[in-house]
Design an enzyme around this catalytic site. Structure first.
Site, PDB file in Angstrom:
ATOM      1  N   LYS A  11      53.426  32.539  38.099  1.00 34.27           N
ATOM      2  CA  LYS A  11      53.019  31.267  37.489  1.00 34.27           C
ATOM      3  C   LYS A  11      54.016  30.795  36.418  1.00 34.27           C
ATOM      4  O   LYS A  11      54.847  31.574  35.937  1.00 34.27           O
ATOM      5  CB  LYS A  11      51.616  31.442  36.888  1.00 34.27           C
ATOM      6  CG  LYS A  11      50.533  31.727  37.942  1.00 34.27           C
ATOM      7  CD  LYS A  11      49.134  31.798  37.312  1.00 34.27           C
ATOM      8  CE  LYS A  11      48.064  32.039  38.362  1.00 34.27           C
ATOM      9  NZ  LYS A  11      46.696  32.068  37.759  1.00 34.27           N
ATOM     10  N   TYR A  51      44.011  24.818  44.534  1.00 33.57           N
ATOM     11  CA  TYR A  51      42.883  25.336  43.751  1.00 33.57           C
ATOM     12  C   TYR A  51      41.587  24.547  44.001  1.00 33.57           C
ATOM     13  O   TYR A  51      40.686  24.563  43.164  1.00 33.57           O
ATOM     14  CB  TYR A  51      43.228  25.333  42.257  1.00 33.57           C
ATOM     15  CG  TYR A  51      44.059  26.530  41.832  1.00 33.57           C
ATOM     16  CD1 TYR A  51      43.554  27.834  41.942  1.00 33.57           C
ATOM     17  CD2 TYR A  51      45.345  26.382  41.323  1.00 33.57           C
ATOM     18  CE1 TYR A  51      44.303  28.940  41.551  1.00 33.57           C
ATOM     19  CE2 TYR A  51      46.100  27.488  40.925  1.00 33.57           C
ATOM     20  CZ  TYR A  51      45.570  28.756  41.047  1.00 33.57           C
ATOM     21  OH  TYR A  51      46.289  29.850  40.657  1.00 33.57           O
ATOM     22  N   THR A  93      41.433  38.939  35.899  1.00 34.20           N
ATOM     23  CA  THR A  93      41.786  37.549  35.572  1.00 34.20           C
ATOM     24  C   THR A  93      42.022  37.376  34.071  1.00 34.20           C
ATOM     25  O   THR A  93      42.992  36.744  33.652  1.00 34.20           O
ATOM     26  CB  THR A  93      40.632  36.611  36.008  1.00 34.20           C
ATOM     27  OG1 THR A  93      40.317  36.883  37.372  1.00 34.20           O
ATOM     28  CG2 THR A  93      41.011  35.154  35.837  1.00 34.20           C
ATOM     29  N   ARG A 104      48.897  41.574  34.382  1.00 39.87           N
ATOM     30  CA  ARG A 104      48.228  40.687  33.436  1.00 39.87           C
ATOM     31  C   ARG A 104      48.057  41.341  32.068  1.00 39.87           C
ATOM     32  O   ARG A 104      48.168  40.671  31.033  1.00 39.87           O
ATOM     33  CB  ARG A 104      46.906  40.204  34.021  1.00 39.87           C
ATOM     34  CG  ARG A 104      47.141  39.116  35.082  1.00 39.87           C
ATOM     35  CD  ARG A 104      45.964  38.880  35.951  1.00 39.87           C
ATOM     36  NE  ARG A 104      46.046  37.619  36.699  1.00 39.87           N
ATOM     37  CZ  ARG A 104      45.151  37.246  37.607  1.00 39.87           C
ATOM     38  NH1 ARG A 104      44.122  38.028  37.886  1.00 39.87           N
ATOM     39  NH2 ARG A 104      45.287  36.109  38.233  1.00 39.87           N
ATOM     40  N   ASN A 114      47.959  33.408  33.102  1.00 40.40           N
ATOM     41  CA  ASN A 114      47.864  34.848  33.362  1.00 40.40           C
ATOM     42  C   ASN A 114      48.892  35.354  34.373  1.00 40.40           C
ATOM     43  O   ASN A 114      48.679  36.359  35.048  1.00 40.40           O
ATOM     44  CB  ASN A 114      46.425  35.217  33.753  1.00 40.40           C
ATOM     45  CG  ASN A 114      45.953  34.489  34.992  1.00 40.40           C
ATOM     46  OD1 ASN A 114      46.724  33.751  35.613  1.00 40.40           O
ATOM     47  ND2 ASN A 114      44.710  34.701  35.370  1.00 40.40           N
ATOM     48  N   HIS A 117      49.201  34.812  40.574  1.00 42.76           N
ATOM     49  CA  HIS A 117      48.077  34.556  41.491  1.00 42.76           C
ATOM     50  C   HIS A 117      48.179  35.560  42.633  1.00 42.76           C
ATOM     51  O   HIS A 117      49.278  35.916  43.055  1.00 42.76           O
ATOM     52  CB  HIS A 117      48.169  33.141  42.084  1.00 42.76           C
ATOM     53  CG  HIS A 117      47.264  32.953  43.276  1.00 42.76           C
ATOM     54  ND1 HIS A 117      45.941  32.607  43.140  1.00 42.76           N
ATOM     55  CD2 HIS A 117      47.481  33.120  44.609  1.00 42.76           C
ATOM     56  CE1 HIS A 117      45.387  32.560  44.353  1.00 42.76           C
ATOM     57  NE2 HIS A 117      46.310  32.866  45.261  1.00 42.76           N
ATOM     58  N   GLU A 128      46.375  30.741  52.569  1.00 47.30           N
ATOM     59  CA  GLU A 128      47.290  30.448  51.457  1.00 47.30           C
ATOM     60  C   GLU A 128      48.756  30.614  51.878  1.00 47.30           C
ATOM     61  O   GLU A 128      49.622  29.858  51.433  1.00 47.30           O
ATOM     62  CB  GLU A 128      46.967  31.344  50.258  1.00 47.30           C
ATOM     63  CG  GLU A 128      45.625  30.985  49.609  1.00 47.30           C
ATOM     64  CD  GLU A 128      45.252  31.883  48.436  1.00 47.30           C
ATOM     65  OE1 GLU A 128      44.197  31.639  47.833  1.00 47.30           O
ATOM     66  OE2 GLU A 128      46.014  32.831  48.121  1.00 47.30           O
TER      67      GLU A 128
HETATM   68  P1  ADP Z   1      42.008  35.044  39.930  1.00 41.78           P
HETATM   69  O1  ADP Z   1      43.340  34.328  39.721  1.00 41.78           O
HETATM   70  O2  ADP Z   1      41.949  36.354  39.208  1.00 41.78           O
HETATM   71  O3  ADP Z   1      41.618  35.146  41.379  1.00 41.78           O
HETATM   72  P2  ADP Z   1      40.055  32.877  39.713  1.00 41.78           P
HETATM   73  O4  ADP Z   1      40.282  32.640  41.179  1.00 41.78           O
HETATM   74  O5  ADP Z   1      38.657  33.035  39.252  1.00 41.78           O
HETATM   75  O6  ADP Z   1      40.887  34.141  39.204  1.00 41.78           O
HETATM   76  O7  ADP Z   1      40.684  31.673  38.884  1.00 41.78           O
HETATM   77  C1  ADP Z   1      41.879  31.066  39.284  1.00 41.78           C
HETATM   78  C2  ADP Z   1      42.736  30.847  38.051  1.00 41.78           C
HETATM   79  O8  ADP Z   1      42.079  29.905  37.192  1.00 41.78           O
HETATM   80  C3  ADP Z   1      42.939  32.078  37.159  1.00 41.78           C
HETATM   81  O9  ADP Z   1      43.947  32.942  37.611  1.00 41.78           O
HETATM   82  C4  ADP Z   1      43.288  31.426  35.835  1.00 41.78           C
HETATM   83  O10 ADP Z   1      44.636  30.960  35.818  1.00 41.78           O
HETATM   84  C5  ADP Z   1      42.347  30.231  35.833  1.00 41.78           C
HETATM   85  N1  ADP Z   1      41.065  30.537  35.174  1.00 41.78           N
HETATM   86  C6  ADP Z   1      40.043  31.309  35.663  1.00 41.78           C
HETATM   87  N2  ADP Z   1      39.019  31.386  34.805  1.00 41.78           N
HETATM   88  C7  ADP Z   1      39.379  30.619  33.735  1.00 41.78           C
HETATM   89  C8  ADP Z   1      38.746  30.272  32.503  1.00 41.78           C
HETATM   90  N3  ADP Z   1      37.523  30.745  32.189  1.00 41.78           N
HETATM   91  N4  ADP Z   1      39.427  29.474  31.641  1.00 41.78           N
HETATM   92  C9  ADP Z   1      40.659  28.992  31.936  1.00 41.78           C
HETATM   93  N5  ADP Z   1      41.319  29.274  33.094  1.00 41.78           N
HETATM   94  C10 ADP Z   1      40.685  30.080  33.981  1.00 41.78           C
HETATM   95 MG    MG Z   2      41.221  33.622  42.743  1.00 44.56          MG
END
Ligand code: ADP
Ligand code: MG
Length: 140
Positions: A11, A51, A93, A104, A114, A117, A128
């Site tokens: 990212k 997304y 996450t 992370r 973070n 992805h 994807e």
């Molecule tokens: P992951 O990337 O671990 O699969 P998610 O699919 O739940 O997590 O979320 C996608 C992305 O959205 C996260 O990697 C992060 O960049 C962002 N994100 C998730 N939860 C939050 C939150 N509570 N506040 C801000 N950004 C978030």
């Molecule tokens: Mg995800």
């Protein structure tokens, strides 16, 4: 164990801090092979589509802004159990909840910024990968 392919994105927070190599070293050390890779600037439209599952979440608009704030590296990782292995190497996450040694934990700036992805299932990995790559672009 089955050989799987999964989508990984480095990212903007990580590309800005020149962390591409350190992050990919962790994947390669764990046995994952990078079989396709490109650096690009996501358009707002691409980030929104990628997304889309999160479009009703409160962080969606911020997430799209963040993902278009600089270049990303999109790549396909291949190996035994690649979907889960990638997620394990990434960590939780929220970096505050991520295990020691994960990407992370070591590199993320926040729950949003973070650093990486990773696809969360084999089905989503295939969708994807197809979002970013043509089949002929994957090394096999
Ligand atoms: P992951 O990337 O671990 O699969 P998610 O699919 O739940 O997590 O979320 C996608 C992305 O959205 C996260 O990697 C992060 O960049 C962002 N994100 C998730 N939860 C939050 C939150 N509570 N506040 C801000 N950004 C978030
Ligand atoms: Mg995800």
């Amino acid at each position: 164990m089955p050989i799987e392919n999964t989508l990984s994105i480095i990212k903007p927070d990580a590309t800005k801090r020149n962390l591409t190599g350190l992050i990919n070293a962790k994947f390669e050390k764990a046995g994952l092979k990078i079989i396709a890779q490109k650096r690009l600037q996501l358009s707002e439209d691409m980030a929104q589509k990628f997304y889309e599952v999160h479009k009703d979440r409160p962080f969606y608009n911020d997430l799209v802004s963040f993902m278009t704030s600089g270049p990303v590296v999109v790549q396909v990782l291949s190996g035994n159990n690649a979907v889960k292995l990638n997620r394990d190497i990434m960590g939780a996450t929220n970096p505050e909840e991520a295990d020691a040694g994960t990407i992370r934990k070591e590199f993320a700036e926040s729950i949003e910024a973070n650093s990486v992805h990773g696809s969360d299932s084999l089905e989503n990995a295939n969708l994807e990968i197809a979002f970013f790559f043509a089949a002929v672009e994957l090394f096999s």
